[in-house]
Design a protein around this motif. Structure first.
Motif, PDB file in Angstrom:
ATOM      1  N   PHE A   4       7.847  -0.407   3.845  1.00 37.44           N
ATOM      2  CA  PHE A   4       7.340   0.768   3.146  1.00 37.44           C
ATOM      3  C   PHE A   4       6.135   0.397   2.290  1.00 37.44           C
ATOM      4  CE2 PHE A   4       7.391   3.552  -0.599  1.00 37.44           C
ATOM      5  CZ  PHE A   4       7.358   4.795   0.007  1.00 37.44           C
ATOM      6  N   GLN A   5       6.285  -0.658   1.470  1.00 35.76           N
ATOM      7  CA  GLN A   5       5.196  -1.058   0.589  1.00 35.76           C
ATOM      8  C   GLN A   5       4.040  -1.669   1.371  1.00 35.76           C
ATOM      9  OE1 GLN A   5       4.465  -0.647  -2.478  1.00 35.76           O
ATOM     10  NE2 GLN A   5       6.328   0.309  -3.243  1.00 35.76           N
ATOM     11  N   PHE A   6       4.351  -2.308   2.487  1.00 38.37           N
ATOM     12  CA  PHE A   6       3.294  -2.884   3.328  1.00 38.37           C
ATOM     13  C   PHE A   6       2.324  -1.807   3.797  1.00 38.37           C
ATOM     14  CE2 PHE A   6       2.691  -2.953   8.011  1.00 38.37           C
ATOM     15  CZ  PHE A   6       1.533  -3.696   8.048  1.00 38.37           C
ATOM     16  N   VAL A   7       2.859  -0.694   4.313  1.00 36.69           N
ATOM     17  CA  VAL A   7       1.952   0.342   4.820  1.00 36.69           C
ATOM     18  C   VAL A   7       1.208   1.029   3.677  1.00 36.69           C
ATOM     19  CG1 VAL A   7       3.097   0.749   7.009  1.00 36.69           C
ATOM     20  CG2 VAL A   7       3.853   2.024   5.015  1.00 36.69           C
ATOM     21  N   PHE A   8       1.848   1.141   2.498  1.00 39.14           N
ATOM     22  CA  PHE A   8       1.140   1.730   1.361  1.00 39.14           C
ATOM     23  C   PHE A   8       0.022   0.808   0.887  1.00 39.14           C
ATOM     24  CE2 PHE A   8       3.243   5.575  -0.563  1.00 39.14           C
ATOM     25  CZ  PHE A   8       3.947   5.905   0.557  1.00 39.14           C
ATOM     26  N   ALA A   9       0.309  -0.497   0.846  1.00 34.26           N
ATOM     27  CA  ALA A   9      -0.737  -1.452   0.464  1.00 34.26           C
ATOM     28  C   ALA A   9      -1.883  -1.420   1.464  1.00 34.26           C
ATOM     29  CB  ALA A   9      -0.138  -2.857   0.372  1.00 34.26           C
ATOM     30  N   ALA A  10      -1.523  -1.338   2.750  1.00 39.55           N
ATOM     31  CA  ALA A  10      -2.560  -1.259   3.785  1.00 39.55           C
ATOM     32  C   ALA A  10      -3.409  -0.008   3.589  1.00 39.55           C
ATOM     33  CB  ALA A  10      -1.923  -1.268   5.169  1.00 39.55           C
ATOM     34  N   THR A  11      -2.761   1.101   3.210  1.00 36.53           N
ATOM     35  CA  THR A  11      -3.504   2.332   2.951  1.00 36.53           C
ATOM     36  C   THR A  11      -4.504   2.140   1.818  1.00 36.53           C
ATOM     37  OG1 THR A  11      -1.613   3.633   3.662  1.00 36.53           O
ATOM     38  CG2 THR A  11      -3.264   4.768   2.344  1.00 36.53           C
ATOM     39  N   ILE A  40      -6.739  -6.985  -2.497  1.00 35.38           N
ATOM     40  CA  ILE A  40      -6.175  -5.667  -2.806  1.00 35.38           C
ATOM     41  C   ILE A  40      -4.703  -5.610  -2.431  1.00 35.38           C
ATOM     42  CG2 ILE A  40      -6.270  -3.218  -2.215  1.00 35.38           C
ATOM     43  CD1 ILE A  40      -9.277  -3.444  -2.040  1.00 35.38           C
ATOM     44  N   THR A  41      -4.373  -6.049  -1.204  1.00 36.78           N
ATOM     45  CA  THR A  41      -2.971  -5.934  -0.768  1.00 36.78           C
ATOM     46  C   THR A  41      -2.090  -6.987  -1.421  1.00 36.78           C
ATOM     47  OG1 THR A  41      -3.400  -7.337   1.155  1.00 36.78           O
ATOM     48  CG2 THR A  41      -3.566  -4.972   1.480  1.00 36.78           C
ATOM     49  N   GLY A  42      -2.678  -8.114  -1.819  1.00 35.37           N
ATOM     50  CA  GLY A  42      -1.862  -9.208  -2.347  1.00 35.37           C
ATOM     51  C   GLY A  42      -1.784  -9.252  -3.856  1.00 35.37           C
ATOM     52  N   PHE A  43      -2.714  -8.607  -4.549  1.00 37.66           N
ATOM     53  CA  PHE A  43      -2.686  -8.694  -6.007  1.00 37.66           C
ATOM     54  C   PHE A  43      -2.942  -7.360  -6.709  1.00 37.66           C
ATOM     55  CE2 PHE A  43      -4.851  -9.802 -10.091  1.00 37.66           C
ATOM     56  CZ  PHE A  43      -3.707 -10.227 -10.740  1.00 37.66           C
ATOM     57  N   ILE A  44      -4.090  -6.728  -6.434  1.00 37.08           N
ATOM     58  CA  ILE A  44      -4.454  -5.527  -7.209  1.00 37.08           C
ATOM     59  C   ILE A  44      -3.411  -4.428  -7.044  1.00 37.08           C
ATOM     60  CG2 ILE A  44      -6.196  -3.741  -7.549  1.00 37.08           C
ATOM     61  CD1 ILE A  44      -8.299  -5.695  -6.553  1.00 37.08           C
ATOM     62  N   TYR A  45      -3.118  -4.065  -5.785  1.00 42.34           N
ATOM     63  CA  TYR A  45      -2.174  -2.976  -5.559  1.00 42.34           C
ATOM     64  C   TYR A  45      -0.739  -3.320  -5.966  1.00 42.34           C
ATOM     65  CZ  TYR A  45       0.963   0.156  -3.211  1.00 42.34           C
ATOM     66  OH  TYR A  45       1.995   1.003  -2.953  1.00 42.34           O
ATOM     67  N   PRO A  46      -0.221  -4.516  -5.640  1.00 41.79           N
ATOM     68  CA  PRO A  46       1.166  -4.810  -6.043  1.00 41.79           C
ATOM     69  C   PRO A  46       1.396  -4.683  -7.546  1.00 41.79           C
ATOM     70  CG  PRO A  46       0.442  -6.402  -4.426  1.00 41.79           C
ATOM     71  CD  PRO A  46      -0.763  -5.580  -4.788  1.00 41.79           C
ATOM     72  N   VAL A  47       0.424  -5.059  -8.333  1.00 39.53           N
ATOM     73  CA  VAL A  47       0.589  -4.914  -9.785  1.00 39.53           C
ATOM     74  C   VAL A  47       0.674  -3.431 -10.163  1.00 39.53           C
ATOM     75  CG1 VAL A  47      -0.600  -5.232 -11.979  1.00 39.53           C
ATOM     76  CG2 VAL A  47      -0.454  -7.130 -10.360  1.00 39.53           C
ATOM     77  N   VAL A  48      -0.210  -2.630  -9.573  1.00 45.21           N
ATOM     78  CA  VAL A  48      -0.193  -1.195  -9.882  1.00 45.21           C
ATOM     79  C   VAL A  48       1.124  -0.562  -9.459  1.00 45.21           C
ATOM     80  CG1 VAL A  48      -1.265   1.017  -9.356  1.00 45.21           C
ATOM     81  CG2 VAL A  48      -2.700  -0.982  -9.771  1.00 45.21           C
ATOM     82  N   ALA A  60       4.325  10.016  -4.414  1.00 50.50           N
ATOM     83  CA  ALA A  60       3.876   9.264  -3.243  1.00 50.50           C
ATOM     84  C   ALA A  60       2.533   8.585  -3.477  1.00 50.50           C
ATOM     85  CB  ALA A  60       3.796  10.186  -2.023  1.00 50.50           C
ATOM     86  N   GLY A  61       2.107   8.488  -4.723  1.00 48.66           N
ATOM     87  CA  GLY A  61       0.974   7.618  -4.990  1.00 48.66           C
ATOM     88  C   GLY A  61      -0.407   8.234  -5.085  1.00 48.66           C
TER      89      GLY A  61
END
Lengths: 404, 404, 404
Positions: C58-65, C90-98, C123-124
């Motif tokens: 779930f989080q993988f596809v959101f990070a990819a988005t 973005i997928t490994g640091f910026i977005y996961p923190v948010v 939904a973000g």
């Protein structure tokens, strides 16, 4: 070409605003009579205990299907405003009334007003596809053929092919996939009870009916050319339309047919496609995508053949001797067929006449057809200001690479 | 180019008619022996208590996958009739026998005939992809290369690129998405028990294996060009094929692998793709889409690496000292590997030989290859009468708009 | 053009390798503080009792988005290596923190540190789309406009259209469909409880909001041209972007909005798209796909309008007299709005500053932009060695068939 896409989006927009009818499916006489529902407009007074949202979305996509069928028949010559108007009418009035008749407990086709006979149309062969198909026919009739399609004295129409056969094939795959959801989803449940079995049966029959329609159409097309002494081809586009017609025919009974029946009905659909397509051309009506032949033809085959071939249908009929023990030799199966026929005829007349009014009014106020200049240059340039393939976006495109 | 689409549709058609084998998966010795099932042809005698419809549809799409792999290897030079014939054989006979071996309780690979060893192939690395991949190899071998592909004396083949790289990318996205359903769906349930966890694990591993295969292939491709002193490129098409190969390799064990193992197996797949693709070209076999390298290569990696890396596999092996307490130092993990190897070899031989018979017979009766004229002009024109991009459908396409 | 596809695949690859952050959503303070999680990197120490695999995917596809939004803004001039680097960040640091801030119970926006106020972003709208949108803006700002986009002294930018409007429409349909899964899927359950109702409500609101955004954008575009005395067009591309903006705005509250509110918020989104797109062009920032206007604009509208219009929101506020009975006249609804505003501002600053560092470093080491020669010839040829439409793959394409 873009108009097709535009019309699809426009109807999403419009049905989002105006769509309210189908809710009455779930409601009683207090909120609807046998002809039409009269409550819950614009999502007012809703209570989700009755599954409002799911029903809304389900009916929304079916309404969009009914309306989008028309766009293929009037393609390449219709004003954008006309798409907005007819899509609003079909999704907001014509189709909701039909779906109320056939799928609401209060609608006259489902209200057991004659004995206990119910209209048999699981996923909308008549309700969705005949409605859309006859509207497509009326639209193409009123708007007239594309410039250059029929020349005086010529026997056959001039070919006016689409711009990309691979795109047509891609669209077909998308539609084929969508039909599985369309027909399987009409069970409206999958967890619990026998729902999963019904969904699986709908999938299997839809696939077999479509496959049978495909191969029938492509073989017939080949054989006709052979008999007429013309060059023989294996036509991809006929295969696509044949498959769609077969899947349309499966809508009515995909939940209650044996696979053998699906195979036969699919083959009938392929044949129906061929002669309706031929008849449309002979009447000098220009339906670029054969939307009428596919959807009305498939719907016709489905709605009439299902009472014949379904489990418990006419071909499974037991003679009165064996039934007499239970005193029910009442030709029940034939009554179902007659009721389906009555529904089919009524739906066709209703949808045809209503569409005729809409398209004729659009023609009267000169909102229906684009100018000759726009039509020849293409609507993407004249009406939308966005060429499908902007020439300045293409470079030389050479390859400098040796090993590939 | 259209032939690919045509073949896909044709096999849907044909498997709809002839497909019956896989049902025996669910049945006992009374209706099947260890080699093949012998009942329920053409949907006769079915009883949905055993989930017939769902199983039919599940196996139908897997059979279609096995057959459609071949179409890429014989593309641009094969008669339409040949597609119909080989698709019927693969979906109607070759694949159903293999799936009976590996997925039916009565099949010899699943019947515990040697100790209690079971064949480990969750979603068909060997059963689906090696079957399709070796058939693709045989097809490309028998039909011969496209005109102009290999010139006498030349070291590398001439590039014969596809007509649209964006379409290739779109197809890749569709396949990537489909692989999630293919691998996750092989659990055949999601509600209740641990099914949802297994489906989620299959999704995660499929995605990681594919990603790893993608990046390995594209980096290898770049590095090889660099080492050979050629122009270096980041190849989109190698990235696509690498991703597919990695996902194929995930089929066998996506339900029982740790993510680290998926990463490693994916990387092996990317490398296998590169050398099998190179070897195919060196043998002067023309496989336009690298169907053999992708599906056979990925299947090979998956079926052999899964017993090694899976939970409870060889790398997790505990030495006999710790096992001796239970007297089970029987090298069980190695036996599973040997059994998977035996299955892989048998499936490859069976599918290869059967495909060879089919393609060789087609060649003998001159039904296999189109005429030189049709091949050069393109099958869309010569065989299907429908050019992919009809020239009369394109206008000037100019843009008259300033602000965009 | 291929770069877009490449970047999408690359981020799949990279997030597959580096993605670990979101897991902490489900965990307690022992494994995360209010700012960031610090365990489970690279799938170590996992235990699927907590739904690890499903959450990962779930989080993988959101990070990819979030990461893929950027690719549209820097298209046609960015090095392949730069895609790999920024997607990883973005997928490994910026977005996961948010996502930890906004969706984990331990994150500061969800930890009830101020009264009992929770951040409302189902939904973000802010978590996914403002993050991606501001990164897109920063990327386009740092890399600079495409060659020839802005001429000295000219008021409007030169049009640099995409190569295929039908492909744009196809992509829009894919995104529209994906948004239903994106927003409906954020409920993360469908069986049992009220989950199905919430999913259905999210579908309905997403569709209505998107439709409303579409029609607002296309009508505004038409009216603006009319007021400025220019040629009026019904723009398909504005309709696409309007629909996307409306659906982005629905992310925050699609589960708790009435359909009327969805209609209104969608209309606001269409307007926001138009002026942000205009403002971007006026700042001479070249965002070829309007990624900033669509995602940041839609996210802004969604995150701020949801606390106002949602069930229990400001417009449904009951005055203090009626609340006094319960002594809760504490302006709770306004606090939710303020908290959403605080989250929006913080997320924008965090994502903007982090993206600025990444893109500026890429620029410093000259890894960001391709050479002028590659840009003019097109990246497909210069960087990937695979022309989008290889000229040698096209024959004459004539039609010899009369009847079509």
């Amino acid at each position: 070409m873009l108009s097709t896409s535009l019309s699809k989006m426009s109807l999403i927009v419009l049905s989002g605003q105006s769509y309210t009818g189908p809710l009455d499916m779930l409601l009683l006489m207090a909120i609807a009579n046998r002809f039409i529902g009269f409550k819950f407009f614009f999502s007012t007074d809703i209570d989700d205990g009755s599954g409002f949202y799911a029903t809304w979305f389900f009916q929304f996509v079916f309404a969009a299907t009914a309306a989008t069928i028309v766009s293929g028949a009037v393609a390449e010559r219709t004003q954008f405003g006309a798409y907005l108007v007819y899509s609003t009418f079909i999704t907001g009035f014509i189709y909701p009334v039909v779906t109320h008749w056939g799928w609401s407990k209060t609608g006259w086709l489902q209200n057991q007003i004659v004995s206990k006979i119910l209209f048999v149309d699981f996923a909308g062969s008549a309700i969705v596809h005949c409605t859309g198909g006859i509207a497509a026919f009326v639209g193409a009739l009123v708007i007239g053929p594309r410039i250059g399609r029929f020349e005086d004295g010529a026997h056959d129409p001039n070919p006016q092919p689409g711009h990309s056969t691979p795109f047509a094939a891609l669209g077909a795959f998308i539609l084929f996939l969508g039909f599985l959801a369309f027909n399987g989803g009409s069970e409206q449940a999958i967890v619990g009870g026998d729902h999963a079995v019904v969904v699986a049966a709908a999938f299997v029959n839809t696939m077999i009916g479509g496959a049978s329609g495909s191969i029938t159409a492509v073989v017939l097309n080949y054989c006709i050319a052979w008999m007429r002494g013309e060059q023989k081809y294996w036509s991809l586009l006929q295969m696509i339309n044949g498959g769609l017609t077969g899947m349309v025919a499966m809508c009515a009974g995909c939940n209650v047919l044996h696979q053998g029946a699906a195979l036969g009905i699919g083959a009938m659909s392929g044949g129906t496609l061929m002669w309706l397509s031929w008849a449309t051309k002979r009447m000098k009506i220009d339906d670029p995508l054969d939307a009428f032949a596919v959807h009305f033809g498939g719907g016709l085959v489905g709605i009439l053949s299902t009472p014949v071939f379904m489990n418990g249908g006419i071909v499974h009929w037991q003679n009165c001797d064996s039934q007499r023990a239970n005193y029910i030799c009442d030709l029940f199966e034939y009554k179902v067929f007659a009721w389906n026929l009555a529904g089919f005829i009524t739906i066709t007349i209703w949808s045809g006449c209503m569409s005729l009014i809409v398209f004729y009014c659009l023609k009267l106020v000169k909102m229906l057809r684009v100018s000759e200049d726009d039509e020849i240059r293409g609507l993407d340039i004249g009406k939308h200001g966005e060429p499908a393939y902007p020439i300045e976006a293409y470079g030389h495109g050479w390859s400098e690479r040796k090993s590939f």
